[in-house]
Design a protein around this motif. Structure first.
Motif, PDB file in Angstrom:
ATOM      1  N   ARG A 169      -8.664  -5.476  10.002  1.00 20.92           N
ATOM      2  CA  ARG A 169      -9.621  -5.097  11.049  1.00 20.92           C
ATOM      3  C   ARG A 169      -9.689  -6.150  12.147  1.00 20.92           C
ATOM      4  O   ARG A 169     -10.026  -5.841  13.286  1.00 20.92           O
ATOM      5  CB  ARG A 169     -11.009  -4.852  10.452  1.00 20.92           C
TER       6      ARG A 169
ATOM      7  N   ARG B   3       0.835  -1.205   0.000  1.00 23.76           N
ATOM      8  CA  ARG B   3       0.000   0.000   0.000  1.00 23.76           C
ATOM      9  C   ARG B   3       0.874   1.261   0.000  1.00 23.76           C
ATOM     10  O   ARG B   3       0.563   2.242  -0.681  1.00 23.76           O
ATOM     11  CB  ARG B   3      -0.944  -0.028   1.205  1.00 23.76           C
TER      12      ARG B   3
ATOM     13  N   MET C 120      -4.657   0.100  11.692  1.00 22.20           N
ATOM     14  CA  MET C 120      -5.011   0.340  10.306  1.00 22.20           C
ATOM     15  C   MET C 120      -5.425   1.797  10.142  1.00 22.20           C
ATOM     16  O   MET C 120      -6.230   2.309  10.925  1.00 22.20           O
ATOM     17  CB  MET C 120      -6.149  -0.586   9.892  1.00 22.20           C
TER      18      MET C 120
ATOM     19  N   PRO D  32      -7.744   1.896  -0.286  1.00 17.41           N
ATOM     20  CA  PRO D  32      -7.622   0.442  -0.440  1.00 17.41           C
ATOM     21  C   PRO D  32      -6.528   0.094  -1.443  1.00 17.41           C
ATOM     22  O   PRO D  32      -6.281   0.845  -2.392  1.00 17.41           O
ATOM     23  CB  PRO D  32      -9.002   0.018  -0.954  1.00 17.41           C
TER      24      PRO D  32
ATOM     25  N   VAL E  93     -10.266  -3.590   2.469  1.00 12.91           N
ATOM     26  CA  VAL E  93      -9.020  -2.814   2.330  1.00 12.91           C
ATOM     27  C   VAL E  93      -8.311  -3.079   1.005  1.00 12.91           C
ATOM     28  O   VAL E  93      -7.206  -2.582   0.779  1.00 12.91           O
ATOM     29  CB  VAL E  93      -8.055  -3.117   3.504  1.00 12.91           C
TER      30      VAL E  93
END
Length: 255
Positions: free
Chosen positions: A129, A108, A185, A191, A218
């Motif tokens: 999560r 990411r 997170m 995402p 995500v």
């Protein structure tokens, strides 16, 4: 045309196992909690037309003398800052367990910088999560910690049986538990827009469809899943099957 870079050891965050980087395709690997780069040493040469690179984390193996990191964000920054020389024309990130979370967040971060990987393989790892709710590690005795690792299959059985080895690696396990507990997170982060493959052991306590939905929160890229015989450490018990599937997934991503 292939690009040949020198091998990188020394203080680097990554190792090529003293092999020159010869291919445009790269498989960059992140180890499970307490693990080191040696887990991926014999993967080198097993993926056709691809170089294998592994993260070298402080506090273990070739960086044993350095203090292990305790904070997820700090470790992530180190990995992202050190990974660029090892990126190829087509890069796949692979991580198992805690390494899967590292691979996801590195991907990411790279995507935000404009050069995300072509594929991310997340192995034996819950969606972010779920990880956020993990309890904070306590300063347990070695025996209590070892018992917990055994119950939850956090460590390969052959490692647990070697008490001398465990005395050496327990500090890294403790640090990695703190790394995992410190993970938060970022709800504002975009995402991941890359293809993601989820690997899991068919003997794990695992609901594939629930996991896919959790990861879809995500990941905006395509998500697919593959199960392998074995428990949490199917990457060891089904090693050749895993390597064969990685090769196939990287070949498909190439098209």
């Amino acid at each position: 045309m292939s690009v040949v870079l020198p091998t990188a050891e020394g203080s680097s965050m990554f190792t090529t196992f003293r092999r020159p980087l010869r291919h445009q395709r790269r498989l960059i690997c992140f180890p499970f909690a307490g693990g080191g780069e040696s887990h991926f040493r014999d993967w080198a040469g097993q993926i056709p037309d691809a170089d294998v690179v592994a993260a070298r984390l402080a506090g273990r193996e070739s960086r044993f003398a350095e203090p292990a990191r305790n904070d997820f964000s700090a470790l992530l920054d180190e990995l992202v800052d050190g990974i660029e020389p090892f990126l190829g024309g087509q890069t796949t990130l692979f991580g198992h367990s805690l390494g899967g979370l590292l691979a996801f967040e590195v991907a990411r971060s790279l995507e935000a910088r404009g050069h995300g990987p072509g594929l991310v393989i997340i192995s034996g790892c819950d969606a972010p999560r779920t990880i956020v709710s993990a309890p904070k590690p306590q300063d347990l005795s070695d025996d209590v910690l070892l018992a917990g690792l055994a119950v939850h299959n956090v460590v390969p059985g052959e490692m647990l049986e070697n008490r001398e080895l465990m005395k050496l690696v327990l500090p890294a396990f403790r640090a990695d538990l703190r790394v995992k507990a410190s993970y938060r997170m970022d709800p504002a982060a975009r995402p991941l827009g890359r293809p993601v493959r989820l690997y899991y052991g068919t003997d794990e306590e695992f609901e594939p469809e629930s996991s896919r939905k959790a990861w879809a929160e995500v990941v905006s890229g395509p998500i697919s899943m593959t199960g392998f015989p074995g428990g949490h450490f199917f990457v060891n018990s089904a090693r050749q099957d895993v390597l064969d599937m990685i090769s196939k997934d990287m070949a498909r991503a190439r098209l």
